[in-house]
Design a protein around this motif. Structure first.
Motif, short mmCIF file in Angstrom:
data_model
loop_
_atom_site.label_atom_id
_atom_site.label_comp_id
_atom_site.label_asym_id
_atom_site.label_seq_id
_atom_site.Cartn_x
_atom_site.Cartn_y
_atom_site.Cartn_z
N GLU A 120 -3.27 7.79 5.71
CA GLU A 120 -4.20 6.82 5.12
C GLU A 120 -3.44 5.86 4.20
O GLU A 120 -2.41 6.21 3.65
N SER A 128 -4.60 -1.68 1.10
CA SER A 128 -5.55 -0.60 1.36
C SER A 128 -6.98 -1.12 1.24
O SER A 128 -7.29 -1.89 0.32
N ARG A 134 -3.34 4.09 0.77
CA ARG A 134 -3.89 4.33 -0.56
C ARG A 134 -3.70 3.09 -1.42
O ARG A 134 -2.71 2.38 -1.28
N PRO A 135 -4.63 2.83 -2.33
CA PRO A 135 -4.51 1.64 -3.17
C PRO A 135 -3.39 1.80 -4.20
O PRO A 135 -2.99 2.91 -4.55
N ALA A 154 0.85 -1.20 0.00
CA ALA A 154 0.00 0.00 0.00
C ALA A 154 0.88 1.24 0.00
O ALA A 154 1.98 1.24 0.53
N GLU A 155 0.36 2.28 -0.60
CA GLU A 155 0.99 3.60 -0.52
C GLU A 155 0.49 4.27 0.75
O GLU A 155 -0.64 4.06 1.18
N GLY A 181 -0.37 7.81 2.45
CA GLY A 181 -0.65 9.20 2.13
C GLY A 181 -0.19 10.13 3.24
O GLY A 181 0.17 9.70 4.34
N LYS A 183 -6.08 3.05 7.65
CA LYS A 183 -5.16 4.03 8.24
C LYS A 183 -3.98 3.31 8.90
O LYS A 183 -4.07 2.15 9.25
N TYR A 236 -9.25 0.56 0.22
CA TYR A 236 -9.79 1.26 -0.94
C TYR A 236 -9.40 0.59 -2.26
O TYR A 236 -9.75 1.07 -3.32
N SER A 237 -8.65 -0.51 -2.18
CA SER A 237 -8.27 -1.25 -3.40
C SER A 237 -9.53 -1.85 -4.02
O SER A 237 -10.35 -2.45 -3.33
#
Length: 186
Positions: free
Chosen positions: A130, A155, A132-133, A123-124, A126, A175, A157-158
């Motif tokens: 958070e 993530s 990020r995908p 994951a990235e 942010g 998070k 959100y992926s």
């Protein structure tokens, strides 16, 4: 002459007998190929005043940004610590999916607790902490599964991740705080 390397991920991961702090495995992409890369971190008290920040194989500016996120958003005091980072095997990568493994390796070294050997990260991170995908999450998950990992953190959100397609447990988090609670139980 040249000879084929059938699985480069196995060359980039050291299989340690002992549990060592400061080591995390990242599911990254090199072009179109998924690779698992060992991220090594060493965090120690700055001996000479100004803390050192050094990265081999990873962008030093990105490392500084991730350390700032840990300080500001997550409350970890790393301002007076030297931080050294290395991607094992001499590789150089700029895949944002390395972020979560870098942060986990740094924190593992800071608290001197080894991360579980069966988990990998993808994951990235942010600026607000958070997760990020990243692109090609399914390929990264499949590579981790192929190499015998039992869990992968990604993530939440992926998009398009189907847990039913994998034997590996896909842990979707939003998070950094959730990652720390999952890994260290705090």
């Amino acid at each position: 002459g040249l000879r084929e390397v059938s699985n480069p991920s196995e060359l980039l991961i050291n299989h340690h007998e002992d549990e060592l702090s400061g080591i995390a495995i990242a599911a990254a992409m090199e072009g179109m190929r998924p690779l698992l890369v060992e991220v090594q971190a060493l965090v120690s008290t700055a001996a000479y005043g100004t803390p050192q920040r050094s990265a081999t194989g990873f962008d030093t500016k990105r490392l500084n940004m991730l350390l700032a996120v840990l300080e500001k958003r997550c409350g970890f005091k790393l301002g007076q610590k030297d931080v050294f980072l290395n991607l094992a095997g001499g590789v150089r990568m700029d895949d944002p999916a390395l972020d979560l493994a870098v942060v986990c390796a740094v924190l593992s070294s800071n608290v001197d607790m080894a991360l579980p050997k069966d988990v990998t990260f993808c994951a990235e991170v942010g600026l607000s902490g958070e997760l990020r995908p990243v692109t090609r999450a399914e390929q990264r998950i499949a590579e981790a599964e192929k190499l015998g990992y039992k869990r992968i953190m990604v993530s939440k959100y992926s998009k398009g991740i189907d847990q039913g397609n994998h034997k590996i447990k896909v842990i979707q988090l939003g998070k950094m705080e959730e990652v720390f609670r999952t890994l260290f139980g705090n």
